[in-house]
Design an enzyme around this catalytic site. Sequence first.
Site, PDB file in Angstrom:
ATOM      1  N   GLU A  38       0.827  -1.207   0.000  1.00 54.08           N
ATOM      2  CA  GLU A  38       0.000   0.000   0.000  1.00 54.08           C
ATOM      3  C   GLU A  38       0.859   1.254   0.000  1.00 54.08           C
ATOM      4  OE1 GLU A  38      -4.030  -1.347   2.411  1.00 54.08           O
ATOM      5  OE2 GLU A  38      -2.523  -0.138   3.432  1.00 54.08           O
ATOM      6  N   CYS A  39       0.649   2.124  -0.955  1.00 52.90           N
ATOM      7  CA  CYS A  39       1.259   3.455  -1.005  1.00 52.90           C
ATOM      8  C   CYS A  39       2.779   3.373  -0.818  1.00 52.90           C
ATOM      9  CB  CYS A  39       0.602   4.371   0.024  1.00 52.90           C
ATOM     10  SG  CYS A  39       0.839   6.139  -0.327  1.00 52.90           S
ATOM     11  N   GLY A  40       3.306   3.735   0.351  1.00 52.29           N
ATOM     12  CA  GLY A  40       4.741   3.637   0.566  1.00 52.29           C
ATOM     13  C   GLY A  40       5.258   2.229   0.372  1.00 52.29           C
ATOM     14  N   SER A  52      -0.988  -0.644  -4.741  1.00 50.28           N
ATOM     15  CA  SER A  52      -1.752   0.553  -5.064  1.00 50.28           C
ATOM     16  C   SER A  52      -1.397   1.663  -4.091  1.00 50.28           C
ATOM     17  CB  SER A  52      -3.258   0.270  -4.979  1.00 50.28           C
ATOM     18  OG  SER A  52      -4.012   1.438  -5.241  1.00 50.28           O
ATOM     19  N   MET A  87       4.058   0.136  -1.824  1.00 48.11           N
ATOM     20  CA  MET A  87       4.176   0.002  -3.278  1.00 48.11           C
ATOM     21  C   MET A  87       5.419   0.719  -3.786  1.00 48.11           C
ATOM     22  SD  MET A  87       1.596   1.255  -6.330  1.00 48.11           S
ATOM     23  CE  MET A  87       1.993   3.005  -6.117  1.00 48.11           C
TER      24      MET A  87
END
Length: 437
Positions: free
Chosen positions: A324-326, A415, A328
């Site tokens: 997730e986010c970081g 994502s 990814m």
Amino acid sequence: MVRPSAKVVLISAIASGQGKTTTTAALARKLVKLGKTVRVFKTGPDFIDPMMLERACGSAVHSLDLWMVGQADSEGMLARAALDTDVILIEGVMGLYDGNPSSADLARAFGVPVVAVLDASAMAQTVGALAMGLRDFGPVHLAGVIANRIASEGHAKMVAAAMRDIPLLGSQRRQDEALPERHLGLVLPQEVDRIEAILDTMADSLELDMQAWDALPETSFELQDHSSQHVAQSAASLAGKTIAIARDAAFAFIYPANIECLIGLGAELVFFSPLADEAIPAQAEALYLPGGYPELHAKTLTQASNWLASLHAAHAQGMPILAECGGMMAITEGLVDQQEQSWPMAGILPGKVIMQKRLAALGAQALATPQGELRGHTFHYSRFETSLAASSYTIKHSTQQQGEAIYKIGNVRASYFHAYFASNPAATAALFLRDKI
């Protein structure tokens, strides 16, 4: 039906930057020092403010949100907190009426009085006008005002005289030493030298009218076991499964409710630190890479050979990986930081992440899954340039338009979207099962 009660206030303001988090932290620490049992909640999706508020009050800080968390589960958390707590503080988000749902919506949904934090540094009597506007626009039950950045005792008296029938609950002097910030918000508390001393100083500088505070009414809540019921229905989904979770300054953005949801689903959790060059624990059957600040620790991550080798081995073996986010960002081919320096990342996902000075995305979003809607949010200052086609997209709650891309490559799902696991435990379980990816 049991209806536990406690003294509860929602702390809000006219806008961001008024000092809500500082004041909430100072008030929580002050009440703790006075011998009160204090629980703090945060309105809406947030990771960083809750970490600071946890340090102030001594217990985990959960999110409350009428959409992402849901009204029933939000009230359930408040009710359970009220069972053994003297005071519940709820920090609002943005301005009192901003967003859909807003902090005012949440306060009205649960009958919680509002305390407005108003920056009085460039005004005096006008604070009264702002307070009356906040009260009457909704309206909300405005229990009082805490005036922030007061210059002197005389300044505080002018503000108090202008409040008319609205109590001035307290005032906070201008601080010589404030909580430091960076591009996503406050600096993580574990990175701040003297954090406990700063919180104590903030608490001591908050002048609280104890008579007015003690006069605030208690709020009661219905105690029904909403959340545990729908977790229990899927409890066997992750029974016996061991999930490794990266947790350090580069991977710090984890809702406490996500941890609780995974445990409720039957998973055993093991934590490790890529920044400390720890490998994924050998017993792990799935991997969760939450958000955080990989851009601030890129050099260390590039040199973490044990972590990188274990990640590539896990990917090759088909281990389910949620990034997730970081998380990814850390598994792409490369990252360009805010100083425009390029760093090689793990290379699982093709493409590179580029940090930028302006906000790239912010807001509540939902992901459609075979098990139903999984809710969450997005908040990032970078963009991902990749040749990899998205497998699907989230939907923005506010506009119902296309949101963040969801990338799938083998066993990896990645994502910018941060999922709130408790919004759909069955969909959450599927993220960590080999046959569901």
